[in-house]
Design an enzyme around this catalytic site. Structure first.
Site, PDB file in Angstrom:
ATOM      1  N   GLU A 337     -20.558   4.063  29.007  1.00 41.41           N
ATOM      2  CA  GLU A 337     -21.051   2.686  29.032  1.00 41.41           C
ATOM      3  C   GLU A 337     -22.543   2.560  28.720  1.00 41.41           C
ATOM      4  O   GLU A 337     -23.268   1.857  29.420  1.00 41.41           O
ATOM      5  CB  GLU A 337     -20.759   2.050  30.407  1.00 41.41           C
ATOM      6  CG  GLU A 337     -19.275   2.003  30.707  1.00 41.41           C
ATOM      7  CD  GLU A 337     -18.960   1.403  32.079  1.00 41.41           C
ATOM      8  OE1 GLU A 337     -18.103   0.523  32.136  1.00 41.41           O
ATOM      9  OE2 GLU A 337     -19.574   1.830  33.084  1.00 41.41           O
ATOM     10  N   ALA A 338     -22.973   3.217  27.675  1.00 39.73           N
ATOM     11  CA  ALA A 338     -24.395   3.148  27.311  1.00 39.73           C
ATOM     12  C   ALA A 338     -24.621   1.976  26.347  1.00 39.73           C
ATOM     13  O   ALA A 338     -24.287   2.068  25.168  1.00 39.73           O
ATOM     14  CB  ALA A 338     -24.839   4.459  26.686  1.00 39.73           C
TER      15      ALA A 338
END
Ligand code: ACM
Ligand code: ZN
Length: 767
Positions: A337-338
């Site tokens: 989830e960057a």
């Protein structure tokens, strides 16, 4: 067969005629169980003969279980023969064991300490559950004669514990390890860092725990509702493990055949680290970075700067200590989830993309993970990461955890020859609801019940054969956003982790739900004696009330345990063992106060379900052109404060909701009401506009009223239900049309700034 859904213990005292399968209360189910005659008794004279130090530790830990409840401790001696003997058989697989119990001897054969330990866990589970207690009790400390031959399906049987969002004290981590080891779970993945806390002492970078381990106190609010810290606001909630603590945890786990795998999550989920050392964030981040008590809004986009070489020096410094501390051959580097908003804006990151000839920011993450991954590998460790790593070049030899949806993204790694582990959010995330939501503490998303997880089969029929050989195993993940005390973590973990253990251990196609439940019952009794809080959600009733035929509602009640009776009443009285027995769906055509509960042998097992059915002109009327799930709008039943409880209808993101209720004949209408829920943290808000129209022929509609709301009225904080009514002047209508507009994106001062809001409605009431 309720009378003898007893455990082995009961079977010793009179249920000898039971089939062998009735006795199999060990979970995970062993490969084969052959029942013998008689039983083996433990006493102060019992000698456990061990051959080496590893065996001695395992045996002593087992023997010490007896000390308090039995008032004696079996002896552990380095001798050739005893009452309990271990025999090493190197031809056996690691983890496998054979356990022979007769009335005068227990022999265990295994290749290594793992097998011996697992055989002893079986004995533990066959002993009276009071073996876990701290009080001395009168008991026959015996186990039935049996031959068990056993080995696991998967080598990797994992449990992930998020100690970042909620810091679970060391003593509770240790209790947890003992519980999971009873289930033959052998990997504990510790999610040690995230936006909400850094939990491991790093001597080179003390601010990681001086600053990063502490957040402001917002515990009075659910996680998604919590606002970011203000600069200077005292941060008082949190904690961390010193390296000494962690060594103690690692040693305790190792004695129970549990390997601790540390996760240092990069490049995102890094607010706690960057609150401590903001110089390693992209310099475009100008706002104050604090440790987040909740979701963080835009602050969740804070990320390590991939253009700054000092970032890599810092992370290598951290990892040097992590590598030295944890004996595991694996280090998990996260990678999930960057959001790349800052990388897009950051001149240093853009220069890196240019210099390294990378296609874009996604490729920059590939560069980032590979650079750190290569460093970790150079120190002799293997790296693990979440399935987002498949979005760019995979770090060499990385092992991927498939988490999104059903974990399918991990197959992209398998396609490239990488090993992988299945940890699908859709079934194995223990943060989701574990039972009918009306009875559960508030959490995220939909349901993952005990049975949902139990039914999961990781190897799918459409897989290429080589995928299966790369699958190391399965993992359940306990994310702790909604935990405030240790009991919350245990409640969400048990008994569902037993279902994960069953998937991980039992050979494909051999699981049996009924047998498993007996094992769960026995395991839960052991937890109870240990003082562990576990969930009894499997005894609660899920209802479904649908508009069956015009004018009638069908009420369906379901419990995932097949061995319970559902008893119900229609008049609001409490259900008891003699109330009507539910055997199939029934119909109601007027107001009713339905109450139902599950019973076993006359004892109420689950919580009482209350279904107040209130009739209005719209109840059980057709909704023209509606999807099936819209029936809940006219089922006479109101949704709870949880918009995901299957009683609320949503049109989805940004889509207006529109439908027509057919009253079947012209009716005088004085008021039309729509129930709307607000759940601020989840960006669930009331509509911007509700328009009501009436018609005689379902062709020509005339507006009879509308409501409109301003941003201030819509984006309120909290979790509440509002009935929004339109007075309609006693008009006559045969068809009533509803049009509801969503309010659009959440404003900038919202906890979810700029995100699309959703409208959920239930019920529509026409009077
Ligand atoms: C994850 O759930 N972000 C791995
Ligand atoms: Zn940068």
């Amino acid at each position: 067969m309720v009378a003898c859904m007893a455990t082995l213990i009961l079977s010793l005292s009179g249920c000898h005629s039971l089939q062998q399968s009735e006795d199999a209360t060990i979970i995970p189910q062993p490969l084969s169980v052959e029942k013998g005659n008689g039983s083996f008794s433990f006493s102060e004279k019992t000698v456990i003969a061990v051959a080496d130090n590893e065996q001695r530790i395992i045996a002593e830990n087992f023997a010490s279980l007896f000390t308090k409840p039995a008032g004696f401790t079996p002896k552990v001696e380095m001798v050739k023969d005893g009452d309990i003997v271990f025999a090493i058989d190197k031809s056996m697989k690691s983890d496998a064991y054979e356990l022979h119990i007769t009335s005068d001897k227990v022999s265990i054969k295994a290749a290594d300490a793992k097998g011996f330990f697992y055989a002893l866990q079986n004995i533990r589970l066959m002993l009276p559950p009071t073996i876990e207690g701290q009080e001395q009790v009168e008991n026959a400390w015996k186990v039935p004669a049996v031959v068990i031959k056993d080995e696991p399906r998967f080598d990797y049987r994992g449990f992930m514990l998020d100690v970042s969002r909620y810091f679970l004290p060391k003593e509770d981590v240790i209790r947890m390890i003992d519980c999971i080891s009873m289930l033959k779970i052998n990997r504990l993945h510790l999610h040690l860092t995230d936006d909400n806390g850094w939990r491991l002492e790093i001597k080179k970078y003390p601010r990681l725990t001086e600053v990063g381990a502490w957040k402001v106190d917002r515990q009075n609010l659910p996680f998604p509702d919590r606002r970011n810290p203000k600069k200077g606001e005292p941060a008082t909630v949190g904690g961390f493990y010193t390296q000494k603590d962690m060594k103690e945890i690692i040693r305790y786990a190792a004695e129970r055949q549990v390997e601790i795998i540390p996760e240092i999550d990069i490049p995102a989920h890094s607010n706690a680290a960057l609150a401590s050392y903001p110089e390693y964030a992209c310099p475009v981040v100008k706002d104050f970075i604090g440790v987040l008590p909740g979701l963080g809004g835009k602050n969740a986009e804070v990320i390590f700067c991939a253009g700054n070489d000092k970032t890599f020096d810092f992370l290598q410094g951290v990892l040097d200590e992590v590598i030295a501390l944890f004996p595991s051959r694996y280090i998990n580097l996260g990678g999930d989830e960057a959001t790349k908003t800052n990388w897009k804006k950051c001149p240093l990151c853009q220069a890196r993309i240019h210099k390294e000839h990378l296609a874009d920011e996604e490729a920059l993450q590939g560069y980032f993970m590979s650079r750190i991954g290569d460093y970790v590998r150079s120190k002799g460790k293997q790296i693990m990461g979440w399935d987002e790593l498949t979005n760019s070049k995979l770090p060499e030899e990385s092992i991927i955890l498939g988490w999104q949806g059903y974990g399918k993204a991990a197959l992209k790694a398998a396609e490239q020859g990488h090993r992988f582990i299945m940890a699908p959010a859709r079934v194995a995330y223990l943060i989701r609801y574990q039972g009918p939501q009306w009875f559960e503490p508030v959490t995220y998303f939909g349901n993952n019940t005990l049975k949902d997880l139990f039914n999961y089969e990781p190897v799918q029929s459409d897989w290429k054969p080589e995928y299966e050989s790369l699958l190391m195993g399965v993992q359940a993940c306990m994310w702790t956003e909604f935990c405030n005390v240790p009991e919350d973590v245990f409640y969400m973990t048990f008994p569902r982790l037993a279902a994960l253990a069953e998937i991980a251990w039992v050979q494909k196609g051999k699981k049996d739900w009924n047998e498993f439940l007996k094992g769960v019952d026995n395991f839960n009794k052991h937890l109870e004696q240990k003082g562990i809080i576990y969930a009894r959600s499997m005894y609660n009733i899920q209802h479904e009330v649908t508009s069956e035929e015009s004018g009638k509602l069908k009420v369906k009640l379901e419990c995932e345990r097949p061995d319970v009776e559902i008893r119900y009443t229609l008049d609001g009285t409490e259900p008891v063992e003699t109330s009507a027995l539910y055997d199939s769906a029934f119909v109601v055509d007027r107001d009713a106060e339905i109450k139902a509960a599950t019973f076993v042998k006359g004892i109420q097992m689950g919580k009482t379900l209350n279904l107040p059915i209130h009739w209005n002109m719209a109840t059980a009327k057709p909704i023209i052109g509606a999807s099936k799930e819209m029936g809940i709008l006219v089922n006479g039943l109101r949704g709870s404060l949880k918009q995901s409880d299957f009683e609320w209808y949503t049109g989805g993101l940004s889509k207006p909701i529109s439908f027509v209720v057919d009253l079947l004949k012209p009716q005088q209408i004085k008021r039309v009401t729509v129930g709307c829920i607000t759940n601020y943290g989840m960006a669930v808000h009331k509509p911007r506009m509700i328009k009501i129209e009436a018609s005689d022929d379902n062709k020509t509609f005339k507006e009879v009223g509308r409501l409109t709301f301003t941003d201030n009225e819509i984006f309120k904080e909290g979790n509440f239900i509002e009935d929004l009514s339109v007075e309609t002047d006693d008009i006559i209508g045969h068809y009533v049309k509803f049009t509801l507009e969503t309010p659009g994106n959440c404003p900038n001062d919202h906890v979810r700034p700029g995100q699309a809001s959703r409208v959920y409605i239930d019920e529509v009431i026409i009077e």
